[in-house]
Design an enzyme around this catalytic site. Structure first.
Site, PDB file in Angstrom:
ATOM      1  CD  GLU A  74      -2.154  -5.580   2.439  1.00 23.88           C
ATOM      2  OE1 GLU A  74      -0.937  -5.461   2.185  1.00 23.88           O
ATOM      3  OE2 GLU A  74      -2.585  -5.901   3.575  1.00 23.88           O
ATOM      4  CG  PHE A 136      -3.815  -1.114  16.432  1.00 27.68           C
ATOM      5  CD1 PHE A 136      -2.449  -0.901  16.294  1.00 27.68           C
ATOM      6  CD2 PHE A 136      -4.344  -2.315  16.000  1.00 27.68           C
ATOM      7  CE1 PHE A 136      -1.623  -1.869  15.735  1.00 27.68           C
ATOM      8  CE2 PHE A 136      -3.529  -3.294  15.446  1.00 27.68           C
ATOM      9  CZ  PHE A 136      -2.166  -3.068  15.311  1.00 27.68           C
ATOM     10  CD  GLN A 137      -3.511  -2.913  11.903  1.00 32.03           C
ATOM     11  OE1 GLN A 137      -4.585  -3.500  11.804  1.00 32.03           O
ATOM     12  NE2 GLN A 137      -2.352  -3.451  11.544  1.00 32.03           N
ATOM     13  CE  LYS A 186     -13.147  -6.359  14.499  1.00 37.22           C
ATOM     14  NZ  LYS A 186     -11.910  -6.803  15.141  1.00 37.22           N
ATOM     15  CG  MET A 500      12.500   4.671 -19.189  1.00 33.84           C
ATOM     16  SD  MET A 500      12.802   4.690 -20.966  1.00 33.84           S
ATOM     17  CE  MET A 500      11.320   3.915 -21.583  1.00 33.84           C
TER      18      MET A 500
HETATM   19  C1  LIG Z   1       7.173   2.457  -8.601  1.00 35.85           C
HETATM   20  C2  LIG Z   1       8.065   3.146  -9.557  1.00 35.85           C
HETATM   21  N1  LIG Z   1       9.242   3.657  -9.146  1.00 35.85           N
HETATM   22  C3  LIG Z   1      10.062   4.280 -10.028  1.00 35.85           C
HETATM   23  C4  LIG Z   1       9.717   4.409 -11.333  1.00 35.85           C
HETATM   24  C5  LIG Z   1      10.639   5.128 -12.317  1.00 35.85           C
HETATM   25  N2  LIG Z   1      11.124   4.189 -13.340  1.00 35.85           N
HETATM   26  C6  LIG Z   1      10.549   4.101 -14.561  1.00 35.85           C
HETATM   27  S1  LIG Z   1      11.234   2.908 -15.504  1.00 35.85           S
HETATM   28  C7  LIG Z   1      12.337   2.508 -14.309  1.00 35.85           C
HETATM   29  C8  LIG Z   1      13.335   1.414 -14.529  1.00 35.85           C
HETATM   30  C9  LIG Z   1      12.699   0.090 -14.600  1.00 35.85           C
HETATM   31  O1  LIG Z   1      13.715  -0.884 -14.626  1.00 35.85           O
HETATM   32  P1  LIG Z   1      13.356  -2.356 -15.049  1.00 35.85           P
HETATM   33  O2  LIG Z   1      12.175  -2.825 -14.315  1.00 35.85           O
HETATM   34  O3  LIG Z   1      14.571  -3.213 -14.933  1.00 35.85           O
HETATM   35  O4  LIG Z   1      12.939  -2.185 -16.580  1.00 35.85           O
HETATM   36  P2  LIG Z   1      13.850  -1.734 -17.820  1.00 35.85           P
HETATM   37  O5  LIG Z   1      13.656  -0.265 -18.009  1.00 35.85           O
HETATM   38  O6  LIG Z   1      15.269  -2.059 -17.479  1.00 35.85           O
HETATM   39  O7  LIG Z   1      13.326  -2.514 -18.962  1.00 35.85           O
HETATM   40  C10 LIG Z   1      12.147   3.315 -13.182  1.00 35.85           C
HETATM   41  C11 LIG Z   1      12.971   3.240 -11.965  1.00 35.85           C
HETATM   42  C12 LIG Z   1       8.467   3.867 -11.713  1.00 35.85           C
HETATM   43  N3  LIG Z   1       8.013   3.967 -12.972  1.00 35.85           N
HETATM   44  N4  LIG Z   1       7.676   3.240 -10.839  1.00 35.85           N
END
Ligand SMILES: Cc1ncc(C[n+]2csc(CCOP(=O)(O)OP(=O)(O)O)c2C)c(N)n1
Ligand SMILES: [Mg+2]
Lengths: 589, 149
Positions: A74, A136-137, A186, A500
Site C-alpha cells: 500500500e 477483525f482488521q 463494508k 545522510m
Molecule cells: C522512513 C525513514 N526512515 C529514516 C529516515 C532517516 N534518514 C534520512 S536520510 C537517511 C539515509 C538514507 O540512506 P540512503 O537511502 O542510502 O541515501 P543516502 O543518504 O546514502 O544518499 C535516513 C536513515 C528517513 N528519512 N525516512
C-alpha cells in the site's frame, strides 16, 4: 481470507477488466455508486490493494472497469499516487482495505499532507454494526488520520456517496491542496441505494460553508506590496511549491523579468522558474547555494510566493532575513506569520496575486548593483567537490545524468544525501518535473513516486534517483515496471550507507558511525534481473558516461547501480540551529 | 494536541440551528502570535464554520459544578448557612453526604470549593466554561488581528 483463483480465471479477469465498461451496467449498491462517482470525476487511474473490507468495491470495478494499478504494498500505491499528482497537478486516487491496508498508507498520507499533495484516499472499514468492537482488521482510521488529512469522512449513508466523493475531490484539489480520506464501511458498500436520493446527492452543488478558500488577493495589500517593491534596492523572490500548484510559472517569470528581481527556490519550489534563468540563484536552505542564502540574509525585501518558511529553509528564524521587509503570498492564511513575522500578508492563489501585481505598472527598483553583488557571490561560491581518482562522486553522476537528459527529465528522488545533490545539480528546465519528499523526508518515496509519474506521463523520461538504503524500502514495486511496461530509469547512488546519517555522525558525533553503514547490500543487478529488468553496475567514472548514455536512452525500464564514494558529504550546510549566513563547507577545503 | 496548545476546558452543545454546534474553548496562550495561529488552525478545519476570539469582548460566562461534601447531620445547618451567599442548590442528600450545585463565573466556583473544602469533598464535577457574547459591546473593543478580517 483466502481466495483461490485459477490461471484461467485470472486470464478471464484480465480480459474483462481491459474491456470497455458495459453499456448496460447499472449501479445498484454503494460500491457501484462509488466507482460511478470516480468516473464522474474523470479519474483515469487508481492505485490500490484489495482486501476483505473492499471486496464489494473491487467487485464493482470488475463490472464497471476503471484503470486500477495493483502495487505490491500500500505504501507503493500511495507514493505512486503522489508522484502522479505532483506531475499532473491533480488528485491521485488510492484504495486500500481496512486495518493493515489503511495503516500502511499512514506514511504516504502524512507525506502528502505536509507537502500539500492532492490525494483522494478510500479505505475499507468493518461494518458499521461492529465498528468499535475491535473486529477483525478494524483500525480507527478516522482517529488515526484526522491530524494527517486535510479532511476525512466516514460514509454513514449509502446515498451520500456521490456528494462525499465530489466534496473530497474539491477539497483535495482547491485552496491549499492536500489528502482527503473516505472511510467506507463494508455494509455500506453493499447497501442498495435509493435512486432518487443518490441522484439528488450526485446533482447537489457543493456546499461547504466552513471551507471557502480565498484565491483573490486583497487590493490594499497588493498596493502595499507594489510600494515595497518599488522602494526596495535589494528585492528577492523566494519561490515555493505554491507557484507550481497555482500553475504560475509563466507569471512568476514575467514578473521577475519585468522588474529584474532575483529569485531563489525552496527544495519543493525547484522548477518554478527555469533552472538556468539568469535571475535564478538556485535553492536556499540547509543545503542550498551560498549565494541563495546570502541573498536572503542581505535582501531588503523578501517576497515569499507559495513557500511556508519551513525550518530547513530558514535555519535560525530569529536571524532569518534580518534586513528584509517580508511579503508573504500564500493560499493558506495559517501559514502567514506562523514561522516568520510578515509585513505584507497576501492570502491568495500565487497566480492571481502575480497577475494582480503584473497588471499594475509601477516604478521598477534599480537592482543592478544588487544583481552584480549576487553574481559575484555566485561565481565565488559555486557548489564544489574534490575529484577522486578511484571513485565516482555522486555529484559527478548527477551531472552526467543532467547533461544526458538536458535537464528535461522528470526526476524523482528518495531521501538523503543523494536527494540534496540532485536538488543542487539537476537544474530543472520545466515545472512539474521535480518529485521529491520535502516536509516529511520519507525514505522509500522516490521509486514508487517515479512509477506514478510515468503513468501520468507515459511519453516522458522518468528517472528515479535513489539511495541504496531508501530504494530497499519500496523495492518490491519493481514488479510493476515489467508488468506495465513502464520505462522508468532507476539510478541507485550506492554508497553502502545511510549516507545522510553517516554525514551527521561524522560531523556532529566525532565519526561514531552508529548503525549507518550497510556493508552488505543485495546485488542490485541480479535483483533487477529477478524482476525481468535490465540492470547495470557502474564502478568507475570512465565507464559511467557510456553506460548512463545507453541506459538512460533505452526504451525499457532499467536499474543502474552506480557505486559512489562513501565518505562524501553534502556541502555547503547550515548546521542545525544556525542561521543562513553561518554555513559551513562553503569552499573547497 | 498536535500544535502544542494547552486547552483548559471545552464545552459543546447544539445551537438554535439544526446540525450546527457551538464549542467554547478556554485556552492558555503565551502571546498574540500563538493566539493568531490557534484561531487560524481552528478556522482551517473544514467542519468549523466560524471562530470568534471573545477574550476581550464583553461576555456572559458560566460554569456549573456539582460538589459532593461530607455533611453529618450535626453540622449540616452550619454548612448551609456558610455557603448561602453562593446560592447553591442542594440537589441530593443522604445521611452523611450532601451534593451542592453551583452555577456562575468560574472564580465563584473556585471560591465555593475553597470554602467547602475543609468539610471534606467526596467528589467534584465541573462542566467547563460556556459563554455568550453580550448584545451591546463597549465601543473601544479589542484591536483586530492582522489578517483575520
Ligand atoms: C522512513 C525513514 N526512515 C529514516 C529516515 C532517516 N534518514 C534520512 S536520510 C537517511 C539515509 C538514507 O540512506 P540512503 O537511502 O542510502 O541515501 P543516502 O543518504 O546514502 O544518499 C535516513 C536513515 C528517513 N528519512 N525516512
Ligand atoms: Mg546510501
Amino acid at each position: 481470507m483466502t481466495a483461490n483463483v485459477s490461471a484461467s480465471e485470472k486470464l478471464d479477469a484480465n480480459a474483462i477488466s481491459q474491456s470497455q465498461p458495459e453499456k448496460k451496467f447499472k449501479p445498484k449498491n454503494g460500491a457501484d455508486l462509488l466507482i460511478q462517482a470516480l468516473h464522474d470525476q474523470d479519474v483515469e487511474i487508481v492505485f490500490g490493494y484489495p482486501g476483505g473490507a473492499v471486496l464489494h468495491l473491487y467487485d464493482a470495478m470488475y463490472k464497471n472497469p476503471i484503470r486500477h494499478i495493483l502495487t505490491r504494498h500500500e505504501q507503493g500505491a500511495i507514493h505512486a499516487a503522489e508522484g502522479y499528482a505532483r506531475v499532473l497537478n491533480k488528485p491521485g486516487v488510492v484504495i486500500a482495505t481496512s486495518g493493515p491496508g489503511a495503516t500502511n498508507l499512514v506514511t504516504g498520507i502524512t507525506d502528502a499532507m505536509i507537502d500539500s499533495i492532492p490525494l483522494v484516499i478510500f479505505t475499507g472499514q468493518v461494518a458499521t454494526s461492529v465498528i468499535g468492537s475491535d473486529a477483525f482488521q478494524e483500525a480507527d482510521v478516522i482517529g488515526i488520520t484526522t491530524p494527517i488529512t486535510k479532511h476525512n469522512y466516514q460514509v454513514q449513508d449509502v446515498n451520500d456517496i456521490p456528494r462525499i466523493v465530489k466534496e473530497a475531490f474539491h477539497i483535495a484539489n482547491s485552496g491549499r491542496k492536500g489528502p482527503v480520506l473516505i472511510d467506507f464501511p463494508k455494509n455500506i458498500s453493499a447497501d442498495v441505494f435509493d435512486e432518487a436520493l443518490a441522484e439528488a446527492s450526485r446533482e447537489k452543488e457543493i456546499y461547504l460553508p466552513g471551507y471557502q478558500p480565498n484565491s483573490k488577493p486583497n487590493y490594499l495589500q497588493i498596493q502595499k506590496a507594489i510600494q515595497a517593491i518599488s522602494e526596495s534596492k535589494k528585492p528577492l523572490v523566494l519561490a515555493g511549491a505554491g507557484v507550481l500548484f497555482a500553475d504560475a510559472r509563466e507569471e512568476l517569470t514575467a514578473f521577475v523579468e519585468k522588474y529584474k528581481i532575483p529569485v531563489v527556490n525552496t527544495l519543493l519550489g525547484l522548477g518554478s522558474i527555469h533552472g538556468n534563468h539568469e535571475l535564478n540563484y538556485g535553492m536556499a536552505g540547509m543545503h542550498g547555494a551560498v549565494v541563495a542564502n546570502d541573498a536572503i540574509q542581505n535582501a531588503d525585501l523578501l517576497i515569499n510566493i507559495g513557500a511556508r518558511f519551513d525550518d530547513r529553509l530558514t535555519g535560525d528564524t530569529k536571524l532569518f532575513a534580518p534586513n528584509a521587509t517580508i511579503i508573504h503570498i500564500d493560499i493558506d492564511p495559517a501559514e502567514i506569520g506562523k514561522n516568520i513575522p510578515t509585513d505584507v500578508p497576501i492570502v491568495a492563489d500565487a497566480k492571481e496575486a502575480l497577475i494582480a501585481i503584473l497588471k499594475k505598472d509601477f516604478q521598477a527598483p534599480d537592482t543592478n548593483a544588487w544583481i552584480d553583488y549576487l553574481n559575484e557571490k555566485q561565481t565565488n561560491y559555486p557548489y564544489w567537490y574534490v575529484e577522486d581518482e578511484r571513485e565516482i562522486l555522486p555529484q559527478q553522476a548527477i551531472q552526467l545524468i543532467h547533461s544526458i537528459t538536458n535537464g528535461d527529465a522528470i526526476v524523482t528522488t528518495d531521501v538523503g544525501q543523494h536527494q540534496m545533490w540532485v536538488a543542487q545539480y539537476y537544474r530543472q528546465n520545466h515545472g512539474h518535473r521535480w518529485v521529491t519528499s520535502g516536509g516529511l523526508g520519507t525514505m522509500g518515496f522516490g521509486f514508487p513516486a517515479a512509477i506514478g509519474a510515468q503513468f501520468a506521463k507515459p511519453d516522458k523520461k522518468v528517472i528515479a534517483i535513489c539511495g541504496d538504503a531508501g530504494f530497499q524500502m519500496t523495492a518490491q514495486e519493481l514488479a510493476l515496471l515489467k508488468e506495465f511496461h513502464l520505462p522508468v530509469k532507476i539510478v541507485i547512488l550506492n554508497n553502502f550507507a545511510l549516507g545522510m546519517v553517516r554525514q551527521w555522525q561524522q560531523t556532529f558525533y566525532e565519526g561514531r558511525y552508529s548503525q549507518s553503514l550497510m556493508p552488505v547490500q543485495p546485488d542490485f543487478v541480479k535483483l533487477a534481473d529477478a524482476y525481468g529488468i535490465k540492470g547495470y553496475q557502474i564502478d568507475t567514472l570512465d565507464e559511467a558516461s557510456a553506460i548512463f548514455e545507453e541506459a538512460l536512452n533505452s526504451d525499457e525500464p532499467v536499474l543502474i547501480d552506480c557505486r559512489v564514494k562513501q565518505v562524501e558529504n553534502v556541502y555547503p550546510m547550515v548546521p542545525p540551529g544556525k542561521a543562513l549566513h553561518e554555513m559551513i563547507g562553503v569552499k573547497k577545503f | 494536541m498536535k500544535r502544542q496548545f494547552n486547552i483548559e476546558s471545552i464545552t459543546v452543545g447544539h445551537t438554535e440551528q439544526l446540525n450546527i454546534s457551538k464549542m467554547t474553548f478556554v485556552v492558555n496562550v503565551e502571546d498574540e502570535v500563538k493566539l493568531e495561529q490557534l484561531i487560524k488552525q481552528l478556522s482551517k478545519q473544514i467542519d468549523v464554520l466560524k471562530v470568534n476570539d471573545i477574550t476581550e469582548k464583553s461576555i456572559v460566562l458560566r460554569e456549573l459544578a456539582l460538589i459532593k461534601v461530607v455533611s453529618p447531620g450535626n453540622i449540616r445547618l452550619e454548612m448551609n448557612a456558610i455557603v448561602e451567599p453562593f446560592r447553591p442548590q442542594i440537589i441530593d442528600t443522604s445521611k452523611n453526604v450532601v451534593t451542592y450545585q453551583v452555577v456562575g463565573h468560574p472564580d465563584k466556583i473556585d471560591a465555593f470549593i475553597e470554602l467547602i473544602r475543609p468539610y471534606g469533598i467526596k467528589e467534584l464535577t465541573r462542566t467547563g466554561i460556556t459563554a455568550s457574547v453580550r448584545e451591546t459591546q463597549p465601543s473601544d473593543s479589542a484591536p483586530q488581528l492582522s489578517i483575520l478580517k
